[in-house]
Structures are given as C-alpha cells and as structure tokens.
Design an enzyme around this catalytic site. Structure first.
Site, PDB file in Angstrom:
ATOM      1  N   THR A 184     -56.721  86.129 -22.086  1.00  0.00           N
ATOM      2  CA  THR A 184     -55.341  86.487 -21.141  1.00  0.00           C
ATOM      3  C   THR A 184     -55.066  87.212 -19.827  1.00  0.00           C
ATOM      4  O   THR A 184     -56.136  86.250 -18.833  1.00  0.00           O
ATOM      5  CB  THR A 184     -53.769  87.040 -21.682  1.00  0.00           C
ATOM      6  OG1 THR A 184     -53.724  86.314 -22.921  1.00  0.00           O
ATOM      7  CG2 THR A 184     -52.982  86.448 -20.326  1.00  0.00           C
TER       8      THR A 184
ATOM      9  N   CYS B  13     -38.673  48.597 -34.750  1.00  0.00           N
ATOM     10  CA  CYS B  13     -39.801  47.632 -34.340  1.00  0.00           C
ATOM     11  C   CYS B  13     -40.741  47.174 -35.819  1.00  0.00           C
ATOM     12  O   CYS B  13     -40.493  46.388 -36.658  1.00  0.00           O
ATOM     13  CB  CYS B  13     -40.712  48.959 -34.129  1.00  0.00           C
ATOM     14  SG  CYS B  13     -41.767  48.056 -32.222  1.00  0.00           S
TER      15      CYS B  13
ATOM     16  N   GLN C   1     -40.242  44.062 -38.739  1.00  0.00           N
ATOM     17  CA  GLN C   1     -40.596  43.108 -38.943  1.00  0.00           C
ATOM     18  C   GLN C   1     -41.368  42.452 -40.424  1.00  0.00           C
ATOM     19  O   GLN C   1     -41.326  41.775 -41.176  1.00  0.00           O
ATOM     20  CB  GLN C   1     -41.617  43.025 -37.783  1.00  0.00           C
ATOM     21  CG  GLN C   1     -41.465  42.836 -36.016  1.00  0.00           C
ATOM     22  CD  GLN C   1     -42.586  42.989 -35.097  1.00  0.00           C
ATOM     23  OE1 GLN C   1     -44.109  42.994 -35.835  1.00  0.00           O
ATOM     24  NE2 GLN C   1     -42.367  43.373 -33.993  1.00  0.00           N
TER      25      GLN C   1
ATOM     26  N   HIS D 221     -37.158  51.577 -30.315  1.00  0.00           N
ATOM     27  CA  HIS D 221     -37.501  52.829 -31.423  1.00  0.00           C
ATOM     28  C   HIS D 221     -35.509  53.706 -31.166  1.00  0.00           C
ATOM     29  O   HIS D 221     -35.990  54.258 -29.944  1.00  0.00           O
ATOM     30  CB  HIS D 221     -38.450  53.022 -30.455  1.00  0.00           C
ATOM     31  CG  HIS D 221     -39.597  52.230 -30.709  1.00  0.00           C
ATOM     32  ND1 HIS D 221     -40.150  52.625 -31.948  1.00  0.00           N
ATOM     33  CD2 HIS D 221     -40.434  51.065 -30.255  1.00  0.00           C
ATOM     34  CE1 HIS D 221     -40.993  51.832 -31.814  1.00  0.00           C
ATOM     35  NE2 HIS D 221     -41.190  51.057 -31.268  1.00  0.00           N
TER      36      HIS D 221
ATOM     37  N   GLU E 227     -35.748  56.444 -32.910  1.00  0.00           N
ATOM     38  CA  GLU E 227     -36.080  57.986 -32.252  1.00  0.00           C
ATOM     39  C   GLU E 227     -36.407  58.080 -30.705  1.00  0.00           C
ATOM     40  O   GLU E 227     -35.977  59.875 -30.491  1.00  0.00           O
ATOM     41  CB  GLU E 227     -36.975  58.038 -32.952  1.00  0.00           C
ATOM     42  CG  GLU E 227     -38.581  57.295 -32.593  1.00  0.00           C
ATOM     43  CD  GLU E 227     -38.443  55.810 -33.100  1.00  0.00           C
ATOM     44  OE1 GLU E 227     -37.960  54.948 -33.349  1.00  0.00           O
ATOM     45  OE2 GLU E 227     -40.049  55.242 -32.728  1.00  0.00           O
TER      46      GLU E 227
HETATM   47  N1  GLN Z   1     -47.474  45.518 -33.389  1.00  0.00           N
HETATM   48  C1  GLN Z   1     -45.292  45.192 -33.517  1.00  0.00           C
HETATM   49  C2  GLN Z   1     -45.426  44.118 -32.341  1.00  0.00           C
HETATM   50  O1  GLN Z   1     -45.968  44.660 -31.374  1.00  0.00           O
HETATM   51  C3  GLN Z   1     -44.940  46.515 -34.083  1.00  0.00           C
HETATM   52  C4  GLN Z   1     -44.873  47.462 -32.748  1.00  0.00           C
HETATM   53  C5  GLN Z   1     -43.986  48.117 -33.030  1.00  0.00           C
HETATM   54  O2  GLN Z   1     -43.757  49.047 -34.277  1.00  0.00           O
HETATM   55  N2  GLN Z   1     -44.051  49.397 -31.891  1.00  0.00           N
HETATM   56  O3  GLN Z   1     -44.529  43.513 -31.798  1.00  0.00           O
END
Ligand code: GLN
Length: 547
Positions: free
Chosen positions: A190, A380, A384, A519, A521
C-alpha cells in the site's frame, strides 16, 4: 457545482473498487445528497459491447442505449440512479473522439498530444452534468501504474487543480496482504502504491484497505504516517457475506464520515440507513432455499451473468428465501435427455446469449420446463428459444429456428421464426441496420416501451399494462407466426406499441412460463426487486414446497 470523489485502485486488481464506489454513493444518499457515479476505463476498446463476456463480464446496458462496463450495474443497484451513456468512457472512446475532432480540423492544425488534447477530452467528460448532483463519484478502472491509465490519472490531477480548492477528493483502494506464516498484515504494498500515486501528483485523502484480518492500531498509524493520510481516513474493508452489506459495513468503518470530513462539511447530516438495514435483514432472515438452474453458455464465469445472479438474489430477498443459483452448461444435453440434468431445479432460467452454440440444449430446457410445469423465465435469447421450442413441438414447424444461426453457419437450414431485424422505430425515429454493419452498436439497444395484454400473467406480475425495459439484441420473433403459436397456447402477451415486435410470450396453461425479449435483470435492485424476478422466485418457492 458538484463535489468530486475520484476512486483509484492499487496493489492488485479486482479489489472491489466498483462496489466501494457504489456503497459510498448509497451512503451519501442516506445522508440526503444526490449522487451520480461514473466509470473511466483505460482499455482501448471503444465500449465493452464487442468484448467477450468471458474476459470482461457482462455488458451492462443503459436506458439511453449505451453498452457499458458491469460496474455501472453495481452503481445502479446500490443507488437506484439510472446510469446514462455519459457515465462511462474508455480510452478507446476518448482517442476516437480526439481523432475525429482532428480530422474535422477542430484543432486548427495544432500538434495533437496526450496533454492537453486527450486530457481535455477526459476532463470534459468528467465535467458533464456538473450542476445536476451534489456528488459525482468517478472510478478509474485498472490500477495505478498501468500504462493505459496514465492519461486518466493526469486528467483528474488537472481537474482538481482547475476546480476551486476543496471541491475534489481522492480515495485509493488497496490490499493489505496477510502473511499467515508470520501472522502479520503487510502495509508495504500500500505504501508503494500511494508513492506511485504521489509521483504523478495525486495525494489520496482516503485510503480504503481490503483486508482478511482486523487492522491493528499500529498498522493503521503506520499507513497514515507513510501514506500521508489522517488515521481516521484509513478505512478497513473486510470480506462480507453479501455485497449488500457493504453500505452498512463501510458506514461502521467511518467511510462516509471520512469523506464528509475531507470536504470539511460540518456538521455532517445524519444518515438514514433504514433501507440498508432492511436489505440486511432480508438477506439474513430467510426461510428455506430454492435452487434455480441457469442454462447458458458462459457458465464458467459468473460475471458474464452478473445482473441475472443479482436479480435472482433480489427476488429471494423479496420472498425471504435463499436462492441457490446453479449454472448449467446447455451443451451437456444437446444430444441427450435433458431431464437428468434439470430435474433437481425448482425453476429454470435461460438467459441472453449470442451464437448457435448450446442453443439446442436451451430449446430442450424450455421444453422440459413447459412439459413438466416448472417455472421458466427466458430472457432475450431465452425467449427466442422458448418460441422456437413451441413452434417445433406445439405448432409442428420442425425446421423452426433463428436466422442468427443460419447467418453464422452460412446457408439456410431453418425456418426463421426468429429473424434479423433491420428496421424499427425508436421513439418517433425509424432506425435501419444491416448485417454487414460493424459489429459494435448494431443492435436494438436501450429502453423501449411494451404494451401488455389485459388479463395476462405479465400484466398481473407488473401490475401495469405499459412498461419500459432495456434491450440488447439483433434478432426478433417474427410476428407473422403469432396466430399459429397463439392457437397452440403461446400467448404474445407483450408487444411493442406499434404491434410489430413481440416483447413477451407466456404459456397459457402453465403455472409460470414467461419469455421476455428485453433484460429485466438490468433494472432490479436489492431494495426494489424486479417484479418478474420477484414473482419467478415466488413460483420457484411454491415448487420447492411441493417436493
Ligand atoms: N442473439 C440474440 C439476438 O441478437 C439474443 C441476444 C441476447 O440474448 N441479448 O437477438
């Protein structure tokens, strides 16, 4: 005019500078001040958007669509202040701005140099929004002595000189290694780190010392003497059970008081720490445990899913239950039965991701959760995957897939239920993108509104029919499949306001199966758990009570 606190690190990296900054921000708020936190990163990437999550951890996205360092996530989680594009900068961005200015002829033919051109660019960045808050906390990434960091250290030195006296202070975070053999805490690293800092003109006002052991008075006095700081400004930072104990722990050690003293603010406003006491209580007084399987690709490094881990913990706090998060590699059961890998979980989460690797496993995880009535949250890419699963197994579209995987492999193997989005509306503006654009910044990024169907599970969970959430993706569920999939029970319960982009899907006859294109989160906080995570953990808790 804001007061500035510059946070630097020394001795080793990964000491928790971001956490210390965030906790200090929360403590200043508890004393009634407004704060903003900023990160200055010395690496040469323009932003972390194209950096591997293995190397750099997750990319944190702001409402205004910046792809930033994950430390901005800590800042938001501790202060609740939504980060902005102007809160994160890297050397790459600084140099690219300077070079752009140079090409435009802004420097009128002058020779472009690190001092003053690069340092001025950094100073301008720090100064943005100076009149908006009481305290601006600026964390410099890396450690003192790093070559890339030098222009930043020089810039903050100049910055403090430019401002009136007493407007800026410096806080330095270091490590006191513990030598078990001799039973000693060592202060020399330090001392060297501070010496290095002083050699470039920076004298720390506060020293935060990470230590495994209590720091004896003698060592504290030594640090104060050799590092030229006041003894009460040597703050110990011990390891904590939960990061959310940090504000209370730093307060106990006197960090906020030392900061206010350094600014000569007297009398200091009294802190109200009830929020953090409640958070502490929720972490430590729990009833039971739920185990949630996160089926992903970047499972080796938890930092890649930092915000998801934290949001699940917040969900646990809301339900006063401990959440045990287990990372499951989706590739393990691509050619195999998923059940033995997933049976032990009370809920399954498939997070975001890029590329085809592991996706067949994620699709199987969605199928497993749907068929077994296990709570499923798809985020995300996870949404999908849920749509592709339903298309294949409920609607009989055997070849359903995402264009992303065809693009990657070349050729056309899939029916694109998820396609590459090239045009959309952001606010009132049309946006267009091309697959051949540079990889950086070609995504649908930042906050977008979604309209939720009345009577849907999500509208009940949110307690609203209009929400705003952050996005980061290139591909999109094709709305032309809506009717077909809804007939099979996959409800498109959240849509973009123009009705073109599916934002949320949910399985009708299922206790809890939700996929979201955004997202959630990123917006969860310990003192304000995100409704989706709160309810997801509640559903997992129900399952855990059944078994
Ligand atoms: N790969 C996917 C897309 O581009 C999902 C992206 C992600 O999960 N952030 O749509």
């Amino acid at each position: 005019m804001a007061r500035y606190i510059f946070i630097t690190g020394g001795v080793v990296s990964s000491l928790g500078k971001g956490l210390a900054s965030a906790a200090l921000g929360a403590l200043l708020q508890a004393r009634g001040y407004s704060v903003r936190l900023r990160k200055l990163d010395p690496y040469l990437n323009v932003d972390p958007g194209t950096m591997s999550p293995f190397e750099h951890g997750e990319v944190f996205v702001t409402d205004d669509g910046a792809e930033t360092d994950l430390d901005l996530g800590h800042y938001e989680r501790f202060t609740g202040v939504a980060a902005r594009m102007t809160d994160s900068i890297s050397s790459g961005r600084v140099y690219s701005n300077v070079l752009e200015n140079e090409r435009r002829g802004d420097y009128l033919g002058k020779t472009i140099q690190v001092i003053p051109h690069v340092t001025n660019e950094i100073k301008d960045f720090i100064n943005t929004g100076d009149d908006e808050v009481d305290f601006m906390l600026c964390e410099i990434g890396g450690t003192v002595g790093d070559i890339e960091g030098l222009p930043f250290f020089e810039a903050i030195r100049q910055f403090a000189q430019d401002k009136p006296r007493g407007q800026c202070i410096f806080m330095h975070l270091t490590l006191l290694p513990w030598l078990a053999a001799s039973g000693e805490l060592k202060t020399k690293p330090t001392q060297h780190s501070v010496k290095e800092l002083r050699s470039i003109g920076l004298q720390p006002d506060i020293l935060v010392c990470r230590s495994e052991q209590p720091i004896p008075e003698k060592e504290r006095a030594k640090l104060a003497l050799f590092c030229n700081v006041r003894p009460e400004s040597v703050i110990a930072a011990y390891d904590l059970k939960s990061i959310y104990e940090a504000p209370l722990a730093y307060h106990r050690e006197g960090l906020d008081q030392a900061v206010l003293d350094a600014f000569q603010i007297s009398p200091a406003p009294r802190p109200d720490l009830t929020v953090w006491q409640d958070v502490y209580d929720r972490i430590h007084t729990t009833d039971g445990t739920v185990t949630i399987g996160v089926v992903g690709k970047y499972t080796q490094l938890e930092d890649a899913y930092k915000s998801i881990k934290e949001a699940l913990i917040h969900g646990g706090m809301a339900n006063r239950i401990k959440v045990n998060v287990e990372w499951v590699d989706a590739e393990l059961f691509e050619d195999d039965d998923a059940a033995p890998h997933l049976e032990r979980y009370h809920a399954i989460l498939v997070p975001g991701g890029f590329g085809e690797r592991g996706t067949e496993g994620k699709i199987k995880a969605a199928q497993f959760a749907r068929e077994r009535n296990i709570p499923y949250l798809g985020i995300c890419l996870g949404m999908q995957m849920a749509v592709i699963e339903a298309a294949r197994n409920l609607a009989g579209l055997d070849k359903a897939g995402s264009e992303e995987f065809d693009h990657e492999a070349g050729g056309k193997r899939f029916e694109p239920v998820v396609y590459h989005l090239k045009e959309w509306i952001q606010g009132n503006h049309p946006v267009t993108r091309n697959l051949n654009d540079n990889k950086g910044g070609t995504m649908r990024l930042g906050a977008y509104t979604a309209s939720l169907a009345k009577g849907s599970k999500v509208s009940e969970v949110y307690g609203a029919t209009e929400i705003e959430e952050r996005h980061r993706h290139r591909y999109e569920v094709d709305v032309t499949y809506r009717e077909k999939l809804e007939e099979c029970g996959l409800w498109f319960s959240g849509m973009s306001p123009d009705g073109r982009l599916p934002e949320i899907v949910e399985v009708r006859d299922h206790p809890w199966f939700i996929g979201v294109q955004f997202h959630p989160e990123l917006k969860s906080k310990p003192f304000e758990p995100h409704p989706l995570f709160k309810d997801f953990v509640r559903a997992a808790k129900e399952v855990s009570r059944l078994v």
